[in-house]
Design an enzyme around this catalytic site. Structure first.
Site, short mmCIF file in Angstrom:
data_model
loop_
_atom_site.label_atom_id
_atom_site.label_comp_id
_atom_site.label_asym_id
_atom_site.label_seq_id
_atom_site.Cartn_x
_atom_site.Cartn_y
_atom_site.Cartn_z
N HIS A 109 5.06 6.07 -0.97
CA HIS A 109 3.09 5.71 -0.10
C HIS A 109 3.28 4.21 0.67
O HIS A 109 4.08 3.43 -0.48
CB HIS A 109 2.18 5.60 -1.02
N VAL A 131 -0.03 -0.75 5.72
CA VAL A 131 -0.06 -2.02 6.38
C VAL A 131 -1.47 -2.09 7.64
O VAL A 131 -1.70 -0.83 8.11
CB VAL A 131 0.81 -2.87 7.41
N HIS A 171 12.58 -2.37 -6.29
CA HIS A 171 12.22 -3.42 -6.20
C HIS A 171 12.77 -4.70 -5.90
O HIS A 171 12.49 -5.99 -5.25
CB HIS A 171 12.15 -3.56 -7.74
N ARG A 176 -12.04 9.91 10.53
CA ARG A 176 -11.43 11.86 10.47
C ARG A 176 -10.61 11.59 9.31
O ARG A 176 -10.27 11.78 8.79
CB ARG A 176 -10.23 11.94 11.39
#
Length: 305
Positions: free
Chosen positions: A108, A111, A147, A262
């Protein structure tokens, strides 16, 4: 403080959507994103792009939206009561990718930019976003890469940014009723404006590109890994946690639904298939049991080296 310019943010977000879709289509090798343009009665609209039944991606959506209104929903004013009575605009790119192969994690990213204005007063604005990874069969190499990419993109913005935004991600993507994190985390931030507009904007640019750099190599490494029906059923069971988080805790989902967004685009994050099983317990030393060792905040870059 640098001048706020929503037009430049919108232009960047549209190009980011293009770049992410292109990178994911190339990694998939077969599937294509189908675009659905939509408008919102109160103001604004967007373009939703969805891939279904690719060779790698079972279902994934990459959504751009620019919406506006004259009154904020309760989910926003409860968090920021000073916004009551202001007109607002919100724009962003949000995506969720659900691969077929259980060896490839769900991912996922988001921004976004928000601005609320009132005549005679300074605008209130901020950036937010981040990305997070949800494996079913965690592989240390992939988690380290994810990471390390996150830390590398954060470093130019301050030595403490990665640690702060990693912790925010661990705290935010936490299922309180399950006492576990949604996955192995990443970055999450909200209400970002203290750096000024230009530096804050540069950061979301870095996060957007960082998602591509972090996720596509994982797809390439794992897409040929074999799996069986047991692994597939565990993947579907764990996808249920994803649904639980998005419908119970996710602020973006609540904001979208309460602001008259929506519905199809807001709920594109849902997996195409998921299942629930009463009181499921993985076998003691199984690969499925191993996942639960990863569903707690950890210092991945130290512990997994």
């Amino acid at each position: 403080m640098s001048e706020v310019n929503i037009e430049t943010v919108v232009s960047f977000l549209k190009s980011l959507q293009d770049n992410i879709c292109c990178a994911l289509e190339q990694a998939d090798g077969k599937g294509k994103f189908v675009e659905d343009n939509w408008t919102r009665e109160e103001g604004g609209g967007g373009r939703t792009r969805v891939m279904t039944d690719g060779s790698v991606i079972e279902q994934g959506g990459v959504n751009f939206s620019l919406v506006s209104g004259t009154k904020l929903p309760p989910s926003a004013t409860a968090h920021r009561p000073e916004l009551a009575g202001r007109s607002w605009q919100a724009c962003g790119v949000s995506l969720v990718i659900h691969p077929k192969n259980p060896n490839i994690p769900t991912s996922h990213a988001n921004v976004r930019f928000f601005i609320a204005e009132k005549e005679g007063e300074e605008p209130v604005w901020w950036f937010g976003g981040g990305f997070d990874l949800t494996p079913f069969y965690p592989i240390d190499e992939d988690i380290l890469h994810w990471h390390q990419t996150a830390k590398d993109l954060c470093t130019p913005f301050g030595e403490s940014v990665y640690d702060e935004h990693k912790k925010w991600c661990d705290d935010y993507f936490y299922l309180k009723h399950r006492n576990e994190t949604r996955g192995v985390g990443g970055l999450f931030f909200d209400d970002l404006n203290a750096w000024g507009f230009d530096k804050s904007f540069d950061y979301i640019k870095a996060v957007g590109q960082g998602y591509i750099d972090a996720y596509v190599p994982i797809i390439e490494r794992r897409k040929e890994t074999s799996y069986g029906e047991d692994e597939r059923q565990f993947q579907l069971y764990r996808r249920g946690r994803y649904v639980e988080f998005n419908l119970v805790f996710d602020r973006g989902t609540l904001f979208g639904l309460q602001s008259g967004g929506r519905t199809e685009s807001i709920l594109m994050s849902m997996p195409p298939l998921a299942r629930w099983e009463y009181n499921y317990q993985p076998e003691g030393e199984s690969a499925e049991a191993k996942l639960y060792e990863y569903l707690t905040p950890r210092d991945w870059l130290t512990e997994l080296v």
